[in-house]
Structure formats: C-alpha cells, structure tokens
Enzyme design. Structure first.
Site, short mmCIF file in Angstrom:
data_model
loop_
_atom_site.label_atom_id
_atom_site.label_comp_id
_atom_site.label_asym_id
_atom_site.label_seq_id
_atom_site.Cartn_x
_atom_site.Cartn_y
_atom_site.Cartn_z
N LEU A 1 0.60 -1.17 -0.29
CA LEU A 1 -0.21 0.22 0.09
C LEU A 1 0.87 1.57 -0.12
O LEU A 1 0.39 1.97 0.22
CB LEU A 1 -0.80 -0.39 0.84
CG LEU A 1 -1.55 -1.55 1.70
CD1 LEU A 1 -2.20 -1.07 2.76
CD2 LEU A 1 -2.50 -1.46 0.30
N ARG B 1 -1.45 -5.56 -3.53
CA ARG B 1 -2.91 -5.97 -2.53
C ARG B 1 -3.53 -7.74 -3.34
O ARG B 1 -3.91 -8.45 -2.09
CB ARG B 1 -4.55 -5.45 -2.70
CG ARG B 1 -5.69 -5.60 -2.65
CD ARG B 1 -6.99 -4.87 -1.94
NE ARG B 1 -7.15 -4.63 -3.56
CZ ARG B 1 -7.94 -3.66 -4.05
NH1 ARG B 1 -8.25 -2.62 -2.66
NH2 ARG B 1 -8.82 -3.72 -5.23
N VAL C 1 -8.59 -4.46 6.56
CA VAL C 1 -8.53 -3.70 5.97
C VAL C 1 -8.42 -3.93 4.20
O VAL C 1 -8.95 -4.35 4.01
CB VAL C 1 -6.45 -4.09 5.77
CG1 VAL C 1 -6.08 -4.72 5.74
CG2 VAL C 1 -5.67 -2.83 5.33
N GLU C 2 -8.20 -2.63 3.50
CA GLU C 2 -8.47 -2.09 2.05
C GLU C 2 -9.89 -2.03 1.74
O GLU C 2 -10.10 -2.84 0.48
CB GLU C 2 -7.42 -2.98 1.38
CG GLU C 2 -5.82 -2.71 1.84
CD GLU C 2 -5.74 -4.19 0.59
OE1 GLU C 2 -5.77 -4.40 -0.30
OE2 GLU C 2 -3.76 -4.02 1.34
N GLY C 3 -10.84 -2.19 2.72
CA GLY C 3 -12.06 -2.37 2.74
C GLY C 3 -12.67 -3.32 3.49
O GLY C 3 -11.87 -4.30 2.48
#
Length: 831
Positions: free
Chosen positions: A217, A385, A507-509
C-alpha cells in the site's frame, strides 16, 4: 415417425446455429424453411398446398421479423440505436471516479469464466513457482534471519516493534522490496515478494504488516510508476534504504470503504510561493484515520479531492482525486498518535491538517497527474493487494494446519490423541483443503501479476477469500486447542493470528464490500467479452463512430448470449461429458470437465444478470455477492488443478484435489443457486433454473471417508505434510513454542507403540496413572514396556507437558499501561 425425425433435425439445427453464432440472415432462412415445411406438410405430412388463413399468415411473422432485422439499416434503427442512446445516457450520469474505477486495471484469468470457455492452456502456461538466485538467497537468508530474531510475545507484551527488528528491517531492504534495483531497492518479483510476506506473516503478523505497507500500500510503487524523474531520484532511494518510512493516508471518518465517493478531504489550487514557474500551491485540509505506519512515518502519501475554483490549471473547477507527497514534519501536519486495532502492535494511527500549503510539484507525477489519483491507486495498488493479504492468509492457514496437526497428535483425551477423534477430523480436513487451495491460488495469482496484469477484481476476490478462509481456520485451531489457545503468554502461538485477523479482514475495505461490490461487479465490467467494448463505444465523443462500434459489440453480445445459454443447457443435460480436458490431466480430467461445465453455467447466469439488472447491480449487493462467491470457486478450482500439475501430480495429493474439487463445486452450486432463487426478474429466474439445473443439484460435498483419508496424510510427518505447509517459518529450537511442537511430535510418534502398551495396562488396572505415582517405572517393572521404551516415554511425557502447559503471571505484570484517563480529550484540546 417422420414428424419426430423432422423435430430432431430442427432441434439439432437450432442448437448448431445458436452455439455456432449464426448470423441473422441464416436464422431468417432457417425459420422460413421450417415454417414453409410445416405449412406444406413436409415435416409431418401429408404434403400439399396450405389453405390460406390468418393463423397461417401469422406463422410467418418470426421469419419476416428476422429477415427485417437482417437488413443493417432496419436493425440499427429498431434495436441498436435505442440501446446505444439508453446506455450513453446512463454513462453520462456516472461520476468521473466511477468511470475511472470501471476502466481501471487489467484482467486476469478470472476473465475466462465470463466467456464460459476457460482456456486452461493459458493458465498452464504460467510458470510454476520459480525464483531468481538472489531472490532465493534473500528468502532463505535475510528473511529466515528476520524470523529468528522476532519474539512475538515480546511484541504483543510491549506493544511495539523492538528496535533491533526495526533496524534489521530497514538495513536489509525489507521496506524497499518492490522498488527496482536502479533506485536501491531489491526489485523482487511478485512471486518472491509473496513468499517473503508469507514466511514473515507465519512468524509475526505485526512485523508482516509493518513490511507489507511500504511494499503493498506504499508510495514506492506509485512514485516509480507515476512520479516525475525528480521525485524518483529523491524519494525512491530514501524509501529503499529505510531513511524514510511512508504511509498512505486514504481513509477518513466519512469515507471508510467508500474512499473516493465519501472523501471530504479537499485541496484547492491557489497562487502562492510554489516552486514552479507559475508559483501555484495547493491549500489542503484533511482528517484521516486507520493509516498504517502513520505514527512512525516520515513521508505521507496524502489522498484528497482537488478543486480549482479559479481554473488556474485550465482543467475546470473539479479536478478530482489527487495524491501528493507531504513530509510528516511539514508545518500544519498532525501525526504521531496511535490506534490499537484489535490489540495489534504494528503502527497505525490518524493524521490531520488544516489549510496546509504544499507546492503543486509534490503531487505524484506533478501537474500532469492531478485528478488521476483514483485511477493511479486502483491500477498501481491492485496487483500489490493481490499479493500481500493472500500471502498472509495462505501462510496463516498453513501455520494453523501445522500446529493443529502436531498438537492434535500430542494432546491426548479419552485414551487417544485428539487428532484421531472423528469430531476433530472435520476441522482438520477444512484446514487441509484451505491450505492446499489458498497456496495454489497465491502462487497462480503472483504469477499472473508477474506477467504484468493488475486486476482490481481478482485482487478483491483473493483478498476476501484468503482472509475469510483464514478466519475459519483460526477459529478451528482455537477450538481444537481449547484452553491452551486462549491463555496468552510466551508459549501461545495462536494469539497473534486471532488478534490480528479482524484487522486483515477490515483493511483495504471490509470483506463485505470486496465481495459485494468489487469481485463480481467490477470483474463483470472489465472481464465480460463484450460489455467493456460497448461501454467504450458509448463513451466515444464522436456519436456516429461510437454507434458503429457499439453495433458490432452489441450484436456479438446478443449472439454470445444465445450461444452460451444453449451451450450451458447442453452440457448440463449431458453432465459435462462433452467438455474437454487437457491430455496431460489424466488424474484430474473429471474435474477439468466439470469446471468447463460450471463455467458455462456461470457465464450464462452472469450474462443474464448484466442484461437484465444492468447498472442496478451495484445496489443488488446480495446478488453480486453470491455471484462473486461462484466466480471465486471457479478460479480457486482452476488454481488447484494447476498446482497439482506443477507439483508433478503426487499420488497422495489426488485425494486432496478430489476433496477440494468436490467441495468447491458444491459451494459453486449453492452460490449460483442462491443467485437464481433470488433473481429479481421472475421469468428469468425460471429460465436460469431450467438451464443450470435441468435435473436438480448435481454436486455433493466431499464424503467423510475422503476427509478421513486426507487427515491421515496430514498427520503423518513426511512429504505430504511438508508440501501442505511449505513456505512458513519453522523453528527447530525447543525454546521456541513451535520448535517445541515439532520436536515433541517426532518423539510422540516414536513412542506411539510404547504408549499404546501403557494405555492397555491402565485400562486393565495393572498400572495406575496418577500424579505422584511413577507409573512409567511401574510399567517397566511389570514388563509392560522395556527400559529403553520407558526412557523414551519419560522424555515424551516431559515434552508433552511443556506443549500443553499455559502461561500464568503475577497480577502486577498484566495491568494495562498504554493509556491514561482523559488522554483523547487532552489531545483534542491541543489540536
């Protein structure tokens, strides 16, 4: 008889025309021939001139309609142009962020399933796991050394990464693994990076998260891909050697998973003392939280919505999402405080600023990249990701399997190792399946990214599948090890995974969003054979040219829709018997054919969904989520079949593949059935059910017998168990809790026969196994076991007692000390 034969010929012609995607004029001729044959009695007899009448005339309407639509001008006016105008109006209402999202990134192998005919040669063409010499040296050298110096209990207890670990991470290049060698980084391939992530994650989730952020990220990849030459020369060497620690400030209180649509952090182009020729600056205000590495960051990748009310850049007022590089010490920047996510230790915290002036040249890529931040992040970070969290998930699952099988053989209840109990077989079998499947998907996905693809949909699919399966395996491991697992301390090797898991899922949505809005919805937009072409045509500024391009894609889409519907029906009626399989797939040909079969069903249902639900799909999130689950099972099964071939088809793994394939097909069936049963269009619901399930549900979960067989393989130390858990950090030191497990397991197996003799003696009452009694000595004296067996059993007993022991503490040692009353209030007052 003639009528039956005629019907069969007509049906065969219809199927051939549909599957072969015959042009409209051929359909018109065929329908006209059938109509004429029916009216003149050729099909059923007797042959004769038809009597005129209204029914006879109406029978010619289909042929006449098809004939009319075969004329390009008529077809365009009646069908194509209205559809073109409708979609064009819909696209005009979409936001710029939505358009960037829909067109961002590339597609991976998951796109094959939207066409219904996955090309296994494309998948098999991906290289198996292979590392360059320097990458292998780093994995087996610096990465192993990092794992050895990590004390996970110390990290949890002190709530910080120790200085020696931080120093090692910085000096050995762990913060710059993705940065190319020309700028001082390690330049690791996606496969190597994934393996490094997995090994570190199996040792300490906190340290994994610390090195993940700059390499997944982080700013390094964005700067190298989109930055100016000056930005690359200045920032990349500093990031690579650890002089700078980056953070990516994206999420805010109002945005969360809707990072772009809900963003309230804004920047405004102003005239000031900027360092460019035009002297332009950005006055930016932000309030961010959940920012990984923020408490110790020296450089912030600040994401904000940029406006230019005076049109100083000549691009209008609303510029769009933008990313800038802001030093943490810059005047007006507030940074350094900590969150405590689920008790985790890795640095994460808020950052804010009000009316902070920054030069326009700090935008990543400079002036040319203003407003391109959302596309930049989606494309630049999608591949990363798909590496980091799947690597963590796969490694965590393998660790859960390794420790659970070892503990299950060491821990005895009801007169036998608990791993031999039938009730324990079920969670162990789930772990085996998850370990095999997610390692297969991790390796294939890394190879896909290594080829240059960066599918946003695939990254979402892998993220939610890996972390959800890890959640199940961690819970299974906790259940299996009971009180031993819930008491924290130096001996607890499960606590970190249990604590950190909610963070990985969030995390990350959150996974709810990744499943419901990204994996299928975005995947369909990017991967459908014709949808993206239709959207691009409708977005053409030249309406005439766009209509021409749209017509070609639209007609192909209609032809594809009919073809895939008939193909799905035929293969479901024949149970996939006509589906092909690679010649080399002798042991897995059955599963290849079934994967081809269900791929056609998925393509049919997903295509119907896009045609009938369209843009409303983003609000039909249950439907999209179920289709995402179905797509996941197709992709994961394809990865399983590739792994089996890449591993040279070990005989023992055939049963693991069969277990995973049976369960995967059953889960696919339930997901697609749920989508059909809840489809919002009633008539389509019945059509889809008839095509996909003409004889009911064909798939069943793997049998208990097969589950018992694969558990037996995993309990036996040897190549199969090692293959299932490859890539994680393993210690041989008995002072390490996992090293103690492994050495104890070897001794337990060596003493298995002696312990069985003692168990029989205990049941007979000739040996009394109580505290304070030398029951091992009694067994030796009574001739139940030999002297050497007695020495072995004593050693095993001592080791097993250490394995099942739990830590306890003095009360003063466990008082919390990380926050004082009123701490947040005082901080707010200072701001």
């Amino acid at each position: 008889m003639l009528g039956v034969l005629a019907f069969a010929l007509c049906l065969a012609g219809f199927l051939a025309a549909a599957i072969g995607r015959a042009p409209l004029w051929a359909w018109a001729l065929g329908v006209a021939a059938i109509t004429a044959g029916a009216e003149f009695g050729v099909l059923a007899g007797p042959v004769g001139v038809p009597t005129p009448g209204l029914p006879k005339l109406l029978a010619w309407l289909p042929a006449l309609a098809l004939s009319a639509l075969s004329v390009p001008r008529v077809r365009r006016a009646v069908v194509v142009a209205p559809a073109y105008r409708m979609i064009r109006r819909t696209l005009s209402r979409a936001s710029d962020t939505a358009r960037q999202t829909a067109s961002s990134g590339t597609v991976g192998f998951e796109a094959e399933f939207f066409g219904g005919r996955p090309n296994f040669d494309k998948l098999r063409g991906l290289p198996p796991i292979a590392l360059a010499d320097d990458e292998r040296a780093f994995l087996e050298g610096a990465t192993e050394e990092l794992c050895r110096i990590i004390d996970d209990w110390q990290i949890r207890r002190d709530r910080e990464i120790p200085d020696n670990v931080w120093s090692f991470v910085k000096t050995r290049g762990f913060l710059g693994m993705r940065i190319s060698r020309r700028y001082g980084g390690l330049g690791l391939s996606p496969q190597a990076l994934s393996l490094v992530f997995g090994k570190v994650a199996s040792r300490s989730p906190d340290v994994f998260a610390t090195i993940m952020v700059p390499n997944s990220l982080g700013l390094g990849e964005l700067i190298e891909a989109y930055g100016t030459d000056a930005q690359k020369r200045h920032h990349l060497p500093r990031l690579a050697n650890g002089d700078d620690v980056p953070c990516m400030a994206l999420t805010g209180p109002a945005s969360g998973s809707d990072a772009a649509g809900g963003m309230r952090d804004i920047g405004v182009i102003v005239k000031g003392s900027g360092d460019g020729a035009d002297g332009l600056c950005i006055r930016v205000s932000w309030d961010k939280r959940y920012i990984a590495l923020a408490p110790c960051a020296t450089i912030i990748g600040l994401v904000f919505h940029l406006f230019d009310p005076e049109n100083l850049l000549g691009q209008g007022e609303d510029i769009g999402i933008t990313v800038a590089l802001v030093p943490a010490h810059h005047p007006g920047v507030n940074i350094g405080r900590w969150h405590l996510p689920s008790g985790s230790t890795f640095p994460v915290g808020p950052t804010s600023g009000t009316d902070v002036l920054i030069p326009l040249s700090w935008v990543i890529g400079g002036k040319r990249m203003v407003g391109q931040g959302w596309r930049m992040m989606l494309e630049g970070l999608a591949g990363s990701r798909a590496i980091a969290l799947p690597a963590c998930g796969a490694a965590g699952i393998k660790l859960m399997l390794r420790v659970s099988t070892a503990y299950g053989l060491i821990r005895r209840q009801f007169g036998s190792p608990i791993a031999r109990m039938e009730a324990i077989e079920e969670p162990l079998a789930r772990m085996i399946e998850a370990a095999y499947v997610m390692e297969a998907a991790r390796a294939v996905t890394a190879a896909i990214i290594d080829r240059g693809e960066n599918s946003v949909a695939l990254s979402a699919l892998m993220k939610y599948q890996a972390t959800e399966r890890l959640r199940r395996c961690v819970n299974d491991a906790m259940d299996l090890q009971g009180g031993r697992a819930v008491c924290d301390g130096p001996a607890n090797y499960l606590q970190s995974a249990y604590q950190m898991l909610p963070t990985a899922i969030t995390v990350e949505g959150a996974n709810i969003v990744a499943r419901a809005l990204l994996a299928f919805t975005l995947g369909a937009m990017r991967s459908h054979p014709y949808l993206q072409k239709e959207i691009q045509a409708c977005g053409d500024s030249d309406a005439s040219r766009g209509l021409s391009s749209f017509e070609k894609a639209f007609l192909s889409h209609i032809s594809f829709s009919l073809s895939i519907a008939i193909s799905a029906l035929v293969h479901n009626l024949t149970a996939g018997a006509w589906c092909g399989a690679p010649r080399s797939a002798a042991d897995t040909a059955k599963w290849h054919r079934q994967l081809q079969r269900v791929s056609r069903s998925f393509a049919f249902v997903s295509n119907m969904t896009l045609l009938l639900v369209g843009t409303a799909l983003r609000t039909r999130q249950k439907l999209a989520g179920r289709l995402a689950d179905a797509l996941s099972e197709l992709y994961l099964l394809a990865c399983v079949l590739k792994r089996f071939e890449d591993d040279a088809m070990p005989a023992d793994d055939r049963r693991i593949v069969a277990f995973a394939a049976s369960n995967g097909l059953n889960r696919f069936q339930e997901a697609i059935r749920g989508a059909i049963d809840n489809f919002p269009v009633t008539w389509a619901r019945h059509v889809m059910a008839a095509v996909v399930f003409p004889f009911g549900r064909p798939y069943r979960p793997a049998s208990d017998q097969l589950g018992r067989a694969i558990v037996g393989l995993a309990l036996e130390p040897g190549p199969t168990r090692d293959r299932l858990t490859r890539g994680i950090y393993m210690s041989s030191d008995q002072a390490d809790p996992i090293g103690l497990l492994e050495s104890t397991l070897r001794q337990v197996i060596a003493a298995e026969n002696a312990n069985k003799k003692i168990d029989r003696a205990v049941r007979r009452g000739t040996v009394r196994r109580f505290h304070g009694a030398d029951w091992i000595g009694d067994a030796v004296r009574q001739g139940v076991i030999s002297d050497s067996e007695g020495m072995l059993v004593r050693e095993v007993e001592a080791l097993a007692n250490r394995v099942i022991a739990v830590d306890d503490f003095d009360p003063d040692a466990i008082k919390p000390n990380y926050m004082n009353p009123g701490d947040n209030i005082r901080a707010a007052q200072r701001v």
